[in-house]
Enzyme design. Sequence first.
Site, PDB file in Angstrom:
ATOM      1  N   THR A   1      45.931  35.639  36.367  1.00  0.00           N
ATOM      2  CA  THR A   1      47.382  35.831  36.432  1.00  0.00           C
ATOM      3  C   THR A   1      48.074  34.780  35.566  1.00  0.00           C
ATOM      4  O   THR A   1      48.954  35.100  34.753  1.00  0.00           O
ATOM      5  CB  THR A   1      47.872  35.714  37.898  1.00  0.00           C
TER       6      THR A   1
ATOM      7  N   ASN B   1      40.990  47.640  36.539  1.00  0.00           N
ATOM      8  CA  ASN B   1      40.623  47.192  37.878  1.00  0.00           C
ATOM      9  C   ASN B   1      40.615  48.312  38.915  1.00  0.00           C
ATOM     10  O   ASN B   1      39.942  48.216  39.925  1.00  0.00           O
ATOM     11  CB  ASN B   1      41.564  46.063  38.339  1.00  0.00           C
TER      12      ASN B   1
ATOM     13  N   GLN C   1      38.103  42.056  34.580  1.00  0.00           N
ATOM     14  CA  GLN C   1      37.144  42.933  35.263  1.00  0.00           C
ATOM     15  C   GLN C   1      35.885  43.170  34.431  1.00  0.00           C
ATOM     16  O   GLN C   1      34.895  43.681  34.945  1.00  0.00           O
ATOM     17  CB  GLN C   1      37.788  44.279  35.613  1.00  0.00           C
TER      18      GLN C   1
ATOM     19  N   SER D   1      38.554  35.676  34.877  1.00  0.00           N
ATOM     20  CA  SER D   1      38.844  35.178  36.235  1.00  0.00           C
ATOM     21  C   SER D   1      37.551  35.002  37.021  1.00  0.00           C
ATOM     22  O   SER D   1      36.768  35.949  37.173  1.00  0.00           O
ATOM     23  CB  SER D   1      39.739  36.196  36.947  1.00  0.00           C
TER      24      SER D   1
ATOM     25  N   HIS E   1      36.824  34.532  40.274  1.00  0.00           N
ATOM     26  CA  HIS E   1      36.510  35.154  41.568  1.00  0.00           C
ATOM     27  C   HIS E   1      36.163  36.634  41.452  1.00  0.00           C
ATOM     28  O   HIS E   1      35.807  37.279  42.433  1.00  0.00           O
ATOM     29  CB  HIS E   1      37.634  34.913  42.591  1.00  0.00           C
TER      30      HIS E   1
ATOM     31  N   THR F   1      46.199  18.555  36.540  1.00  0.00           N
ATOM     32  CA  THR F   1      44.860  17.949  36.567  1.00  0.00           C
ATOM     33  C   THR F   1      43.788  19.030  36.587  1.00  0.00           C
ATOM     34  O   THR F   1      43.864  19.983  37.364  1.00  0.00           O
ATOM     35  CB  THR F   1      44.732  17.035  37.811  1.00  0.00           C
TER      36      THR F   1
ATOM     37  N   CYS G   1      46.883  43.929  44.594  1.00  0.00           N
ATOM     38  CA  CYS G   1      48.241  43.467  44.316  1.00  0.00           C
ATOM     39  C   CYS G   1      49.254  44.590  44.519  1.00  0.00           C
ATOM     40  O   CYS G   1      50.325  44.357  45.046  1.00  0.00           O
ATOM     41  CB  CYS G   1      48.343  42.964  42.882  1.00  0.00           C
TER      42      CYS G   1
HETATM   43  N1  PLP Z   1      43.778  41.059  35.621  1.00  0.00           N
HETATM   44  C1  PLP Z   1      42.979  41.975  36.200  1.00  0.00           C
HETATM   45  C2  PLP Z   1      42.459  43.113  35.374  1.00  0.00           C
HETATM   46  C3  PLP Z   1      42.633  41.866  37.544  1.00  0.00           C
HETATM   47  O1  PLP Z   1      41.847  42.790  38.104  1.00  0.00           O
HETATM   48  C4  PLP Z   1      43.139  40.780  38.293  1.00  0.00           C
HETATM   49  C5  PLP Z   1      42.848  40.666  39.743  1.00  0.00           C
HETATM   50  O2  PLP Z   1      43.136  41.540  40.529  1.00  0.00           O
HETATM   51  C6  PLP Z   1      43.955  39.847  37.655  1.00  0.00           C
HETATM   52  C7  PLP Z   1      44.252  40.026  36.324  1.00  0.00           C
HETATM   53  C8  PLP Z   1      44.487  38.646  38.384  1.00  0.00           C
HETATM   54  O3  PLP Z   1      43.457  37.709  38.510  1.00  0.00           O
HETATM   55  P1  PLP Z   1      43.577  36.366  39.341  1.00  0.00           P
HETATM   56  O4  PLP Z   1      43.347  36.740  40.763  1.00  0.00           O
HETATM   57  O5  PLP Z   1      42.488  35.478  38.782  1.00  0.00           O
HETATM   58  O6  PLP Z   1      44.916  35.780  39.110  1.00  0.00           O
END
Ligand code: PLP
Length: 380
Positions: free
Chosen positions: A74, A151, A179, A198, A200, A237, A325
């Site tokens: 994000t 996603n 993704q 990302s 996670h 940091t 989201c």
């Molecule tokens: N972009 C995509 C394609 C995603 O699937 C996601 C997560 O749902 C994000 C951005 C946001 O990632 P983060 O949770 O690391 O902010």
Amino acid sequence: MPDLYYFDCNATTPMGAAAREAWLEANDRHWANPSSLYREAGLAKQELDRWREELADRLGLEEPERIVFTSGATEANNAVIRYFLDTGRKRIAYSAIEHPCVDAAVKQWGDSEQVREIPVHSDTGVVDLAPLRDWIGDGEIDAVSVMAANNETGALQPWREVAALCREQGIPFHSDAAQWIGKMESGDFDGVDWITGSAHKFEGGKGCGFLVISEEELDRFHGLIGGPQEDGRRAGTENLPAVAGMVTALMGRSDEDLSDIAGVQSQRRDHFEAQVRDALGVRLLGDGGARLWNTSMFVLPHTRNAKWVSRLSQRGFAVSTGSACSSGRGNPSRVMAAMGLDYDEMGRVLRISGEWETPAAHWEALAGALVEIEKELQGQ
Ligand code: PLP
């Protein structure tokens, strides 16, 4: 029977064992602030740069300095969109299926008269390159953002083609690969100017991600907020333990491993899809094109998706109604709208996204649970 049959990997994943070890070790050994001036701090800085080099290597990037570590995708997406706009690239073309954080950044800071949405083919959920080619050919675009894999549907996007098209015309190209990276072969990103990842999404822990900066704009790029870290490109940091966890998780699976996993898991997913299509009459979304091997999205025959999710949850299955989201807010998904679903259909969508090692028996169990729930709901 496991405590949880987890089928929501596109929302998040648990941290992998090796990533957790690396995270703990970095916390114990390299807790010093990498910006301080004593020996321990210097070692932490060296360690951070070592992870940067490993990540660059994994993504096929020649220059590790192009990577800045962020709090996630994000932040990285917001930083790049904001930077395009701040540097006069106002005519941004971005796809109709970008993650809500890209859409929000464009809408918050961009001028709606100048930005353009690139449509997708409704059968595959893949970006339609024809209008983009025309706009670029007519000199109407200053920057482009197209994700690598969606996603929600898992639809793989033509990011290599868009990168080549933009490169020919000298237009900066950003790809949100949150993704893709960690699931698909990722060793050939050097030709993309701006890349987002990302941790996670691939068992690397939450609150960490990265932005790859265009080679040409390395000296010019400034981050979202002020501060000297990462050469002024990302303030705050540095979270070295999180970076250690992220890169360890990514390094844990080579491109060859991922290709093997894709072969096995996509077969299991396809078999699952055939079962639910035959038994329930679901309508699969995006199955006309190439998709992430772990993802299946479909429209249920009846009853709102929230009810199905709740009944599955009671049986120990975690699935989603779509992008976490969007579903959390109850807004209609942009992806589903772009693929031509009406409001009623959007309310009947389920997204299944499996893990790297989901056993065939778990896919079978999920299909069985859906059939049971369908009978229950019909009997009401
Ligand atoms: N972009 C995509 C394609 C995603 O699937 C996601 C997560 O749902 C994000 C951005 C946001 O990632 P983060 O949770 O690391 O902010």
